[in-house]
Scaffold this motif. Structure first.
Motif, mmCIF file in Angstrom:
data_model
loop_
_atom_site.group_PDB
_atom_site.id
_atom_site.type_symbol
_atom_site.label_atom_id
_atom_site.label_comp_id
_atom_site.label_asym_id
_atom_site.label_seq_id
_atom_site.Cartn_x
_atom_site.Cartn_y
_atom_site.Cartn_z
ATOM 1 N N ASN B 324 -27.896 -71.048 -117.170
ATOM 2 C CA ASN B 324 -27.372 -72.396 -117.416
ATOM 3 C C ASN B 324 -26.368 -72.374 -118.565
ATOM 4 N N ASN B 325 -26.733 -71.635 -119.618
ATOM 5 C CA ASN B 325 -25.873 -71.596 -120.795
ATOM 6 C C ASN B 325 -24.522 -70.940 -120.504
ATOM 7 N N CYS B 326 -24.529 -69.926 -119.632
ATOM 8 C CA CYS B 326 -23.258 -69.285 -119.273
ATOM 9 C C CYS B 326 -22.352 -70.281 -118.547
ATOM 10 N N LEU B 327 -22.946 -71.043 -117.641
ATOM 11 C CA LEU B 327 -22.158 -72.044 -116.919
ATOM 12 C C LEU B 327 -21.654 -73.120 -117.895
ATOM 13 N N LEU B 328 -22.531 -73.531 -118.814
ATOM 14 C CA LEU B 328 -22.114 -74.519 -119.809
ATOM 15 C C LEU B 328 -20.974 -73.974 -120.660
ATOM 16 N N ALA B 329 -21.075 -72.708 -121.009
ATOM 17 C CA ALA B 329 -20.031 -72.089 -121.842
ATOM 18 C C ALA B 329 -18.689 -72.177 -121.134
ATOM 19 N N ARG B 330 -18.678 -71.884 -119.824
ATOM 20 C CA ARG B 330 -17.422 -71.990 -119.087
ATOM 21 C C ARG B 330 -16.918 -73.430 -119.081
ATOM 22 N N LYS B 331 -17.837 -74.397 -118.892
ATOM 23 C CA LYS B 331 -17.416 -75.807 -118.872
ATOM 24 C C LYS B 331 -16.811 -76.210 -120.215
ATOM 25 N N MET B 332 -17.461 -75.767 -121.284
ATOM 26 C CA MET B 332 -16.972 -76.083 -122.629
ATOM 27 C C MET B 332 -15.562 -75.526 -122.847
ATOM 28 N N VAL B 333 -15.394 -74.241 -122.513
ATOM 29 C CA VAL B 333 -14.099 -73.605 -122.729
ATOM 30 C C VAL B 333 -13.026 -74.289 -121.882
ATOM 31 N N GLU B 334 -13.402 -74.659 -120.657
ATOM 32 C CA GLU B 334 -12.474 -75.356 -119.783
ATOM 33 C C GLU B 334 -12.059 -76.701 -120.386
ATOM 34 N N GLU B 335 -12.981 -77.332 -121.134
ATOM 35 C CA GLU B 335 -12.688 -78.632 -121.735
ATOM 36 C C GLU B 335 -11.984 -78.504 -123.082
ATOM 37 N N GLY B 336 -11.752 -77.280 -123.541
ATOM 38 C CA GLY B 336 -11.025 -77.111 -124.790
ATOM 39 C C GLY B 336 -11.892 -76.999 -126.027
ATOM 40 N N VAL B 337 -13.125 -76.489 -125.876
ATOM 41 C CA VAL B 337 -13.959 -76.202 -127.047
ATOM 42 C C VAL B 337 -13.521 -74.843 -127.587
ATOM 43 N N ARG B 338 -13.444 -74.720 -128.912
ATOM 44 C CA ARG B 338 -12.884 -73.508 -129.498
ATOM 45 C C ARG B 338 -13.841 -72.321 -129.447
#
Lengths: 461, 497
Positions: B324-338
């Motif tokens: 779950n966290n890996c998928l969240l990480a991709r979502k975050m990066v896609e949204e512009g989290v540093r």
């Protein structure tokens, strides 16, 4: 005797202040009293002691130069101007002895020259003790740049052209020493009595003898010490200073082991190209064009920032501009007009998740330096995308999760600079790979990767 | 008269009572001076500086800044396997060690060394996995990671990383803050301090954990001496994503908005009279928290992802898992989290029980990360994000080639002790040389013999890829400039493209 001479020489920095004081006072008195005859007596007194102490300073200076490892090329200007000071001071004293009135043209010229010479000599001396930049260092960076004074410290760079035919020593080794060793091992600070500022002194070595010992290869003290672990006390450069990189260490060691020749050219050594990579000017713009543009002023950027557009230079001071609409998801085709003022500078545009449509291609085609275009999660179908064909720098288009219609795929085949297109997700049933010419296969990332189930996925140990 | 009115009258009368003639005279004198000064100063400052405070660093500490130098990547996903994964069962293939299996460890390897648990003379423990050279690069990967084998050409291995700490807490601190003691800012804090973050509706530095909190506690994502806005924000995949972000019971969102608007209006009045930019910062913080209330739960919700993606990662919605966290990480990066920091707990394979045996529990841990990491690399790649993201994988140290002998006794399960002399890490993404492998350990994997890499070298390299010169990137504290890499760190050009 030696001890006495050394000690005497070391009084030079102290004694030099005597002539400065006496002579400047004499010159001041001269201009103050002008033609006052009664001042003549005091003037002679001042210039007598002034000249004498100049001689003393000259003598101690010469002794110090002889005995403390200074080099002639570094001290010659200071020495010659000092000698001139002594000559003019004596001449002034001589003329003052002869004349009845002090205010005559010869005296005026001599005294002004003397004053200037004193200033120059003093400054040159100061440079020797405090380092070349001791007056310019505290200046603001802007001013230094204007004066052309910003030295590329700790960084050795050279151009691709013809570097292979330059001597390794003058092109690489000495600049490395200059950047990372000479701040301590120079004629005025010679730590360990080792001076690395030129080939002659380098060969001479330090207080423990030669450091190169080129013929013995591995036995070079210099190589030994730069390769010691950082924690060792004898490691050079000292732990707190800027360190040599692994490549630089290898180059120095290679040069010494091959005989430490001052003239052998780079191509005649068999050096791994990797070792040199750090010396070439870095590619500072990556995939973006290296444009010589004037950076945009804040006045141009403010209206864009007010719209919550993310407008950032590629890096601090770069004229190239990256724009993202991450904080402005209501962005529409009409808003593109805002980029008119930065269209030359705009190299990356991220319109992901905005409300742009195919109409935008018309405007996008007017941004000549656009290199990456991100259109993911938009309603773009690709109709009219051929308008972007004329953009000379367009390298990457991201159409992932957009409404891109495969019928427009062939328009992209004619783009000349294109390096990457992202089209994920793709319907697996359509064989899109077959539509793409062989030569362009690597350009298109269709994604939609799958991970097959492996035996291990189900075993619980 | 209500209590509130009484209170307000009392406040008014008190403030009137405390204002004396002296105040009046002082105000007159200072006021006149102030008017004169403001007209003088007014000429100096540009009146056009009133653009959206969101992107103004003076008002918003997370406003994005350009990197000091050209940056190869704009965001980082750091995957930390808490407890230290065994390099000898995953990436560092040592056939010689297999031959020495069960033979006593030569004392030359033990003299003067300190181990966390090994006492006496342990036996050598051969690799408890099958290895294979895979991909075009021919790098070694064990059968514990069958899926990872398919993406091995995307990553660059560091085979001889070393650390000087052999206990979890200090080693984790060293890995993430550059110092084994408390008080330094973490890597993610340095990066958000230096670059801010793009999406102003989300935190700039997000932490996701699975299985437990690292031994060093929250200091591994702390901001140290940097302003506390730069510390990592822990998002949870179970329950509220961010604690205390939800509206209190009985308070509706519109009421909350009204409250915030009133508070901000009062604060703005204060700003007008004092001109203190700190007040604007505070207004901004309130607004950001309000925006985050909407965006964070949205981004943290993996149920909205298509089934294809869910099965790619192998996620288990509603649970706390590394997938779950890996998928969240991709979502975050896609949204512009540093900066997205993942911690997965449970890699401390001492062999004290079934779960920590290198031939049993470790295999299960490997299974838990194998698919998600492979999916993360592929998913970023298909979205065109892999070129602008850096992925770092590793633990805080490695594990011994000897079998652990706790208190000098041979143990029932096969385990390995903490080992800082040599372990494997890998990096992937923008600016990384695909398929590279740098460094080599000796025949039994005890220590690095070539291309030894320190923790500071890795940190210097990460900063380099983000556009920093790690020697120039400093923060003044207690009278001296501090940097992440202290006085060390060499950029690892060998693994850079």
């Amino acid at each position: 005797m030696d001890v006495f001479l050394d000690l005497f020489g070391r009084f030079h920095p102290l004694l030099v202040h005597l002539p400065i004081g006496f002579l400047v006072l004499g010159i001041m008195m001269l201009f103050y009293s002008r033609n006052d005859r009664s001042a003549l007596h005091h003037l002679r007194f001042s210039f007598f002691w002034g000249s004498l102490s100049t001689l003393l300073a000259l003598l101690t200076g010469f002794i110090q130069y002889q005995r403390e490892g200074f080099e002639w090329e570094n001290v010659q200007a200071h020495f010659i101007t000092g000698l001139l000071c002594a000559i003019i001071a004596f001449s002034l004293y001589y003329v003052l002895k002869k004349v009845a009135f002090p205010w005559n043209p010869i005296i005026k010229i001599l005294s002004v020259t003397l004053l200037l010479l004193l200033i120059i000599t003093g400054h040159l001396g100061g440079n020797l003790t405090h380092g070349n930049g001791h007056l310019t260092d505290p200046l603001p960076e802007v001013l230094k740049e204007r004066l052309g004074l910003t030295p590329q410290l700790n960084k050795v760079e050279f151009n691709l052209d013809d570097f292979a035919n330059q001597p390794l020593y003058s092109q690489v080794i000495q600049p490395l020493f200059d950047a990372k060793c000479v701040s301590c091992h120079n004629p005025s600070k010679n730590k360990g009595e080792l001076v690395l500022s030129n080939y002659k002194m380098l060969v001479q070595g330090g207080k423990n003898g030669a450091v190169l010992a080129a013929s013995q290869g591995d036995k070079s003290t210099l190589v030994d010490r730069i390769f010691l672990p950082l924690s060792e006390k004898k490691h050079m450069p000292p732990k707190a200073k800027i360190q040599l990189t692994e490549e630089e260490k290898e180059l120095i060691s290679l040069w010494i082991k091959s005989g430490a020749s001052p003239t052998q050219v780079i191509s005649s050594y068999s050096i791994d190209e990797r070792l040199f990579r750090g010396f070439f000017p870095e590619n500072k713009t990556g995939i973006y064009p290296d444009l010589e543009l004037v950076p945009l002023s804040q006045d141009v950027l403010t209206p864009l920032l007010e719209k919550r557009l993310l407008v950032t230079p590629l890096y601090k001071g770069s004229p190239l501009i990256l724009v993202s609409c991450v904080n402005f998801s209501d962005f529409t085709d009409d808003d593109l007009i805002a980029f008119e003022s930065i269209k030359e500078h705009l190299v990356a545009l991220d319109l992901g998740k905005t409300k742009v449509t195919d109409i935008s291609f018309g405007t996008l085609a007017t941004f000549p330096n656009l290199t990456t275009l991100t259109l993911d999660h938009t309603k773009i179908t690709g109709s009219g995308i051929e308008k972007l064909k004329s953009l000379p720098n367009l390298k990457r288009i991201n159409l992932s999760n957009s409404s891109f219609d495969i019928e427009h795929l062939s328009s992209l085949f004619e783009f000349s600079q294109l390096e990457q297109v992202h089209l994920y997700p793709i319907d697996q049933n359509e064989n899109i790979r077959a539509l793409i010419p062989d030569s362009l296969q690597s350009l298109f990332n269709l994604g939609t990767y799958e991970i097959t189930i492996k035996e291990r996925d189900t075993v619980n140990y | 008269m209500t209590d509130l009115e009484k209170l307000s009258i009392e406040l008014k009368s008190q403030s009137l009572a405390s204002t004396t003639r002296r105040h009046f005279i002082k105000d007159c004198a200072l006021g006149l001076g102030g008017i004169a000064l403001s007209s003088l100063m007014g000429a100096c400052t540009s009146s056009k500086n009133n653009y959206d405070p969101l992107l103004n660093r003076a008002l918003n500490p997370l406003a994005p800044l350009p990197p000091p130098h050209f940056a190869k990547v704009k965001s980082v996903i750091y995957l930390h396997m808490v407890g230290a994964p065994s390099q000898l069962e995953m990436f560092d293939y040592k056939p010689e060690l297999a031959k020495l299996h069960n033979q006593p460890c030569p004392t030359s390897l033990l003299n003067g060394k300190k181990f966390a648990f090994i006492r006496g003379v342990p036996n050598m423990l051969g690799p408890q996995a099958e290895f294979e050279q895979v991909g075009d690069s021919g790098n070694w990967v064990s059968d514990n990671l069958p899926h990872f084998k398919t993406v091995v050409d995307e990553v660059a291995f560091l085979k001889a990383v070393h650390t000087d700490q052999f206990n979890h807490g200090p080693a984790q601190l060293l890995m993430h803050t550059g110092s084994s003691r408390f008080g330094r800012p973490s890597l993610g804090s340095w990066v958000t301090y230096g670059l801010g973050t793009e999406n102003q509706n989300l935190p700039g530095f997000v932490v996701l954990t699975s299985g437990g909190t690292p031994d060093a506690g929250k200091s591994v994502w702390g901001s140290g001496f940097l302003p506390s806005v730069y510390q990592g924000v822990q998002c949870r995949s179970k329950g509220d994503p961010v604690l205390y972000l939800k509206d209190p019971q009985g308070v509706s969102r519109s009421l909350k908005k009204q409250v915030l608007e009133s508070i901000n209006a009062i604060n703005y009045k204060d700003y007008l009279s004092y001109q203190d930019p700190e007040i604007l910062t505070r207004i901004n913080q309130y607004e950001m928290a309000y925006r985050m209330q909407i965006t964070v739960p949205e981004v943290m919700n993996i149920n909205t992802e298509p089934d294809y993606i869910k099965s790619l990662y192998g996620v288990e919605p509603g649970k706390e898992s590394f997938a779950n966290n890996c998928l969240l990480a991709r979502k975050m990066v896609e949204e512009g989290v540093r900066f997205v920091q993942l911690y997965d707990w449970g890699w401390d394979s001492h062999g004290t029980d079934h779960g920590t045996a290198v031939d049993l529990g470790l295999k299960n841990k490997c299974r838990q990360i194998d698919r998600p990491i492979t999916a993360l690399l592929l998913d970023l790649k298909q979205r065109g994000l892999l070129d602008q993201t850096l992925i770092v994988w590793g633990g805080e140290f490695g594990r011994t080639p000897m079998q652990e002998t706790r208190e000098g006794k041979t143990m029932q399960y096969k385990g390995r002790d903490h080992h800082g002399e040599a372990f494997t890490m890998w990096l992937a993404g923008g600016g990384i040389k695909k398929g590279a492998s740098y460094g080599q350990t000796d025949e039994i994997g005890y220590s690095g013999v070539e291309g030894r890499v320190s923790v500071h070298d890795i940190q210097a390299t990460i900063l380099h890829l983000l556009g920093f010169n790690h020697e120039e990137f400093t923060f003044d504290f207690q009278g001296r400039p501090f940097r992440l890499t202290d006085v060390e760190g060499t950029i690892l050009n060998q693994i850079l493209a």
